[in-house]
Design a protein around this motif. Structure first.
Motif, PDB file in Angstrom:
ATOM      1  N   LYS A  22      10.846  35.327  20.889  1.00 44.52           N
ATOM      2  CA  LYS A  22      11.400  36.083  19.679  1.00 44.52           C
ATOM      3  C   LYS A  22      12.636  36.806  19.459  1.00 44.52           C
ATOM      4  O   LYS A  22      13.431  36.815  18.773  1.00 44.52           O
ATOM      5  N   LYS A  23      13.007  37.147  20.926  1.00 52.13           N
ATOM      6  CA  LYS A  23      14.423  37.706  21.076  1.00 52.13           C
ATOM      7  C   LYS A  23      15.218  36.720  20.626  1.00 52.13           C
ATOM      8  O   LYS A  23      16.578  37.139  19.954  1.00 52.13           O
ATOM      9  N   LEU A  24      15.169  35.468  20.962  1.00 51.96           N
ATOM     10  CA  LEU A  24      16.220  34.178  20.608  1.00 51.96           C
ATOM     11  C   LEU A  24      16.214  33.906  19.091  1.00 51.96           C
ATOM     12  O   LEU A  24      17.197  33.832  18.535  1.00 51.96           O
ATOM     13  N   VAL A  25      15.213  34.069  18.617  1.00 50.85           N
ATOM     14  CA  VAL A  25      14.757  33.725  17.170  1.00 50.85           C
ATOM     15  C   VAL A  25      15.364  35.006  16.266  1.00 50.85           C
ATOM     16  O   VAL A  25      16.059  34.603  15.119  1.00 50.85           O
ATOM     17  N   ASN A  26      15.242  36.210  16.692  1.00 52.91           N
ATOM     18  CA  ASN A  26      15.853  37.146  15.913  1.00 52.91           C
ATOM     19  C   ASN A  26      17.666  37.149  16.195  1.00 52.91           C
ATOM     20  O   ASN A  26      18.075  37.352  15.088  1.00 52.91           O
ATOM     21  N   ARG A  27      17.982  36.499  17.080  1.00 49.99           N
ATOM     22  CA  ARG A  27      19.437  36.487  17.101  1.00 49.99           C
ATOM     23  C   ARG A  27      19.885  35.257  16.316  1.00 49.99           C
ATOM     24  O   ARG A  27      20.949  35.657  15.547  1.00 49.99           O
ATOM     25  N   LEU A  28      19.270  34.214  16.432  1.00 51.20           N
ATOM     26  CA  LEU A  28      19.433  33.312  15.412  1.00 51.20           C
ATOM     27  C   LEU A  28      19.349  33.693  13.871  1.00 51.20           C
ATOM     28  O   LEU A  28      20.144  33.133  13.204  1.00 51.20           O
ATOM     29  N   ASN A  29      18.511  34.481  13.615  1.00 53.14           N
ATOM     30  CA  ASN A  29      18.133  34.947  12.357  1.00 53.14           C
ATOM     31  C   ASN A  29      19.409  35.822  12.027  1.00 53.14           C
ATOM     32  O   ASN A  29      19.912  35.712  10.812  1.00 53.14           O
ATOM     33  N   ARG A  30      19.925  36.671  12.776  1.00 51.90           N
ATOM     34  CA  ARG A  30      21.107  37.494  12.505  1.00 51.90           C
ATOM     35  C   ARG A  30      22.252  36.651  12.293  1.00 51.90           C
ATOM     36  O   ARG A  30      23.123  36.838  11.219  1.00 51.90           O
ATOM     37  N   ILE A  31      22.382  35.427  13.080  1.00 50.98           N
ATOM     38  CA  ILE A  31      23.570  34.653  13.007  1.00 50.98           C
ATOM     39  C   ILE A  31      23.419  33.995  11.680  1.00 50.98           C
ATOM     40  O   ILE A  31      24.452  33.792  10.853  1.00 50.98           O
ATOM     41  N   GLU A  32      22.358  33.348  11.402  1.00 54.38           N
ATOM     42  CA  GLU A  32      22.058  32.786  10.011  1.00 54.38           C
ATOM     43  C   GLU A  32      22.669  33.820   8.772  1.00 54.38           C
ATOM     44  O   GLU A  32      23.247  33.313   7.893  1.00 54.38           O
ATOM     45  N   GLY A  33      22.152  35.102   8.737  1.00 53.10           N
ATOM     46  CA  GLY A  33      22.616  36.020   7.777  1.00 53.10           C
ATOM     47  C   GLY A  33      23.946  36.094   7.709  1.00 53.10           C
ATOM     48  O   GLY A  33      24.656  36.217   6.838  1.00 53.10           O
TER      49      GLY A  33
END
Length: 102
Positions: A22-33
Motif C-alpha cells: 500500500k505504501k509503495l502504490v500510494n507513492r506511485l499514485n501520487r507520482i502518476e498524479g
C-alpha cells in the motif's frame, strides 16, 4: 523454507506485506498524479520554468520511491540471501546501485 516461500528473489518476484504494498502504490499514485499535472501544464502552455519545477518534484518523488523500495529489498531479499550463503546478491545489489546513481 525455500527462497520463493520466504518472498525473496529467486524467481525475480517478491511477496510484499500489505502495508509495504500500500505504501509503495500510494507513492506511485501520487507520482502518476504529478505526471498528469505536468501534462496539463504543458497543454495549458504553462511557463517552462514552472513545468521544470514540477518535473524536479517528480524526480524527487521517484527517488523517494526508489529509496523505500531499496531499503525494503536490502532488509528482506539481500539479508535472506546472504544468510543462505548466496553472496551473488551483493553483486546484484552493487549493479543496481550503480544504475540508480547514474
Amino acid at each position: 523454507m525455500t527462497e520463493r516461500e520466504s518472498g525473496c528473489c529467486t524467481h525475480k518476484t517478491k511477496e510484499r506485506s500489505e502495508a509495504e504494498y500500500k505504501k509503495l502504490v500510494n507513492r506511485l499514485n501520487r507520482i502518476e498524479g504529478q505526471i498528469r499535472g505536468i501534462k496539463g501544464m504543458l497543454e495549458r502552455d504553462a511557463y517552462c520554468t514552472d513545468i521544470l519545477m514540477q518535473s524536479a518534484a517528480v524526480t524527487a518523488a521517484i527517488n523517494a520511491f526508489n529509496r523505500e523500495l531499496l531499503t525494503n529489498h536490502i532488509h528482506t531479499c539481500v539479508v535472506h540471501d546472504i544468510r543462505e550463503g548466496n553472496d551473488e546478491v551483493i553483486e546484484e545489489l552493487t549493479a543496481t546501485l550503480q544504475k540508480l546513481m547514474k
